[in-house]
Design an enzyme around this catalytic site. Structure first.
Site, mmCIF file in Angstrom:
data_model
loop_
_atom_site.group_PDB
_atom_site.id
_atom_site.type_symbol
_atom_site.label_atom_id
_atom_site.label_comp_id
_atom_site.label_asym_id
_atom_site.label_seq_id
_atom_site.Cartn_x
_atom_site.Cartn_y
_atom_site.Cartn_z
ATOM 1 C CE1 TYR A 227 -6.547 -3.464 6.936
ATOM 2 C CE2 TYR A 227 -5.062 -4.923 5.819
ATOM 3 C CZ TYR A 227 -5.195 -3.620 6.493
ATOM 4 O OH TYR A 227 -4.229 -3.022 6.716
ATOM 5 C CD GLN B 258 -3.386 -7.599 -1.166
ATOM 6 O OE1 GLN B 258 -3.170 -6.588 -0.969
ATOM 7 N NE2 GLN B 258 -2.940 -8.553 -0.512
ATOM 8 C CG HIS C 199 -5.594 -8.108 1.439
ATOM 9 N ND1 HIS C 199 -5.189 -9.068 2.708
ATOM 10 C CD2 HIS C 199 -5.041 -6.868 1.800
ATOM 11 C CE1 HIS C 199 -4.189 -8.236 3.344
ATOM 12 N NE2 HIS C 199 -4.127 -7.173 2.869
ATOM 13 C CG ASN D 11 -1.778 -8.552 6.548
ATOM 14 O OD1 ASN D 11 -1.282 -9.657 6.876
ATOM 15 N ND2 ASN D 11 -1.192 -7.785 5.457
ATOM 16 N NE ARG E 173 0.393 -11.456 1.849
ATOM 17 C CZ ARG E 173 1.236 -10.533 2.094
ATOM 18 N NH1 ARG E 173 0.785 -9.271 2.095
ATOM 19 N NH2 ARG E 173 2.483 -10.945 2.279
ATOM 20 C CB THR F 130 -0.914 -0.256 1.158
ATOM 21 O OG1 THR F 130 -2.053 -0.952 1.099
ATOM 22 C CG2 THR F 130 -1.669 1.366 1.358
ATOM 23 C CG ASN G 205 -5.327 -3.666 12.235
ATOM 24 O OD1 ASN G 205 -4.976 -2.680 13.149
ATOM 25 N ND2 ASN G 205 -5.377 -3.273 11.007
HETATM 26 C C1 FNR Z 1 2.687 -3.845 3.495
HETATM 27 N N1 FNR Z 1 2.003 -5.065 3.362
HETATM 28 C C2 FNR Z 1 0.891 -5.365 2.620
HETATM 29 N N2 FNR Z 1 0.267 -6.391 2.765
HETATM 30 C C3 FNR Z 1 -0.764 -6.664 1.750
HETATM 31 O O1 FNR Z 1 -1.272 -7.744 1.840
HETATM 32 N N3 FNR Z 1 -1.519 -5.691 1.206
HETATM 33 C C4 FNR Z 1 -0.720 -4.425 1.078
HETATM 34 O O2 FNR Z 1 -1.466 -3.473 0.461
HETATM 35 C C5 FNR Z 1 0.439 -4.202 2.054
HETATM 36 N N4 FNR Z 1 0.733 -3.135 2.148
HETATM 37 C C6 FNR Z 1 2.005 -2.899 2.710
HETATM 38 C C7 FNR Z 1 2.442 -1.418 2.967
HETATM 39 C C8 FNR Z 1 3.563 -1.282 3.536
HETATM 40 C C9 FNR Z 1 4.409 0.036 3.467
HETATM 41 C C10 FNR Z 1 4.420 -2.247 4.218
HETATM 42 C C11 FNR Z 1 5.902 -2.243 4.704
HETATM 43 C C12 FNR Z 1 3.937 -3.689 4.147
HETATM 44 C C13 FNR Z 1 2.922 -6.253 3.957
HETATM 45 C C14 FNR Z 1 3.733 -6.805 2.800
HETATM 46 O O3 FNR Z 1 3.266 -7.306 1.756
HETATM 47 C C15 FNR Z 1 4.879 -7.838 3.167
HETATM 48 O O4 FNR Z 1 3.986 -9.015 3.813
HETATM 49 C C16 FNR Z 1 5.510 -7.400 4.346
HETATM 50 O O5 FNR Z 1 6.223 -6.184 3.967
HETATM 51 C C17 FNR Z 1 6.728 -8.504 4.829
HETATM 52 O O6 FNR Z 1 7.541 -8.422 3.495
HETATM 53 P P1 FNR Z 1 8.920 -7.859 3.424
HETATM 54 O O7 FNR Z 1 8.784 -6.285 3.351
HETATM 55 O O8 FNR Z 1 9.852 -8.107 4.864
HETATM 56 O O9 FNR Z 1 9.658 -8.327 2.196
HETATM 57 C C1 8K6 Z 2 2.708 2.169 6.814
HETATM 58 C C2 8K6 Z 2 2.296 3.481 6.268
HETATM 59 C C3 8K6 Z 2 1.006 3.169 4.996
HETATM 60 C C4 8K6 Z 2 -0.222 3.289 5.436
HETATM 61 C C5 8K6 Z 2 -0.941 2.160 5.104
HETATM 62 C C6 8K6 Z 2 -0.709 0.884 5.521
HETATM 63 C C7 8K6 Z 2 -1.485 -0.303 4.868
HETATM 64 C C8 8K6 Z 2 -1.255 -1.528 5.420
HETATM 65 C C9 8K6 Z 2 0.143 -1.327 5.787
HETATM 66 C C10 8K6 Z 2 0.459 -3.128 6.260
HETATM 67 C C11 8K6 Z 2 1.567 -2.915 7.081
HETATM 68 C C12 8K6 Z 2 1.923 -4.158 7.809
HETATM 69 C C13 8K6 Z 2 2.411 -3.784 9.074
HETATM 70 C C14 8K6 Z 2 2.294 -5.084 10.016
HETATM 71 C C15 8K6 Z 2 2.860 -4.779 11.549
HETATM 72 C C16 8K6 Z 2 3.207 -6.237 12.285
HETATM 73 C C17 8K6 Z 2 3.886 -5.968 13.507
HETATM 74 C C18 8K6 Z 2 4.164 -7.215 14.076
#
Ligand code: FNR
Ligand code: 8K6
Length: 345
Positions: free
Chosen positions: A177, A99, A172, A175, A224, A26, A232
């Protein structure tokens, strides 16, 4: 390492040029009316040498929105915007899945001006990221009729994705949602056919998968899931049975792949007997995509060790649009930092 850069046949319809997926990320950069921009087309096209790009999460309808400027796939203008993105990726020889996203109880009326709906009227604490003055609200429990409408809206969004030129969709279901909210006891207290037992709690996810595969074909549909409840969502050991049931059902569907939803695959969960990827590998017979803190080297090793079949890389792809080229040359990658989220490079 060699395996990583070899082709991978997902199924009869889709062959990937390598084993590395760009994880969905995202970026909150869509334009007015949540239409994808030209800058987004360029951003994705720069990464077209991934085996498969999974787009940032795309909302299927207005009340699925929980963050600012997340793109949609429910209006004609959004479909036109995505056509530019998919064309740019295809022109460079890449493949891209959309997604499909609804945030459920993590939605905020600020964005769409209506009810927030979820499996049950159980809210989350806290505020919308990047908009800290927006407190989350208690959602309204969806009626059965509203659930049927949601299922149908996922299928419509999937058809829109195909019209927009996507090679397929990833539902999706992870996470914390909407779909994931049905799968965990902490967010699903229903006593009708959508709650109370593993079979009932898995029903919404299965109905969405069925509707989407019927709409666009199982070869083009992935899912996923986050059995670990890490975002969350508080964990509950009773959730294990729900995922055991759901994933057993998925073994009959022949999805393009199942994708682990996790931020760090080093995390261990008692009720899953360890890492979420290992749990999913044990119960799922189809193609599994691992993710969560992998480097090119550790991803290659995990695939060689058959812990999963393909690896998705997230943050390093933000920091390195040319990640694949660098990896092939063995060049060092630029380290990711959160400040990189403010611009789309
Ligand atoms: C995410 N992640 C995420 N997952 C998902 O299913 N849909 C999404 O839109 C997002 N958006 C998103 C934004 C940002 C800024 C981060 C850092 C992460 C989770 C992502 O797909 C992934 O699972 C994690 O980032 C872990 O992988 P990496 O970054 O360690 O390779
Ligand atoms: C990070 C700023 C972007 C704003 C939108 C985020 C939308 C999804 C981000 C998913 C990030 C996953 C973070 C999971 C944290 C887990 C900690 C154990």
């Amino acid at each position: 390492m060699n395996t990583l850069f070899q082709k991978f046949k997902l199924n009869e319809s889709i062959e990937l040029q390598n084993h590395i997926l760009m994880a969905p990320l995202t970026r909150c950069m869509a334009g007015d009316n949540l239409v994808p921009t030209d800058a987004m087309a360029k951003y994705y096209a720069r990464r077209a040498d991934a085996g498969l790009i999974i787009s940032e999460a795309i909302i299927i309808r207005p009340d699925g929105q929980g963050y600012p400027n997340t793109p949609g796939l429910f209006s004609a203008a959004q479909v036109e915007g995505w056509k530019k993105v998919t064309a740019a990726v295809h022109e460079k020889g890449g493949k891209i899945f959309a997604q499909l996203w609804h945030v459920g109880r993590v939605a905020h009326p600020y964005f769409f001006g209506g009810d927030v709906i979820a499996p049950s009227a159980i809210g989350v604490e806290g505020t919308v990221p990047r908009m800290r003055d927006l407190q989350y609200v208690t959602p309204k429990a969806a009626t059965v009729e509203e659930i049927k409408q949601l299922v149908s809206d996922y299928a419509t969004a999937a058809k829109n994705a195909i019209e927009a030129g996507f090679d397929g969709v990833e539902i999706h279901g992870a996470n914390g949602y909407l779909i994931d909210q049905f799968l965990h006891h902490a967010s699903n207290a229903r006593v009708d056919q959508y709650g109370g037992s593993p079979e009932n709690m898995a029903r919404f996810a299965i109905e969405v998968v069925d509707a989407v595969t019927s709409a666009i074909g199982h070869d083009r549909v992935a899912l996923r899931l986050s059995p670990g409840a890490y975002f969350n969502m508080p964990a509950d050991k009773q959730d294990r049975e729900v995922f055991d049931f759901l994933i057993a059902q998925l073994n009959n569907v022949k999805l393009a792949y199942l994708h682990v939803g996790i931020f760090d695959d080093g995390m261990e969960f008692d009720y899953l007997d360890g890492r979420v990827s290992d749990y999913m590998r044990k119960v799922y017979q189809g193609t599994l995509v691992g993710v969560g803190g992998f480097t090119i080297e550790s991803g290659a090793k995990a695939i060689e060790d058959k812990r999963f079949d393909l690896v998705a890389i997230g943050r390093p792809f933000i920091a390195n649009p040319d990640l694949i080229a660098k990896a092939k040359r063995g060049d060092e990658l630029v380290a990711y930092s959160d400040e990189m989220l403010t611009s789309l490079v």
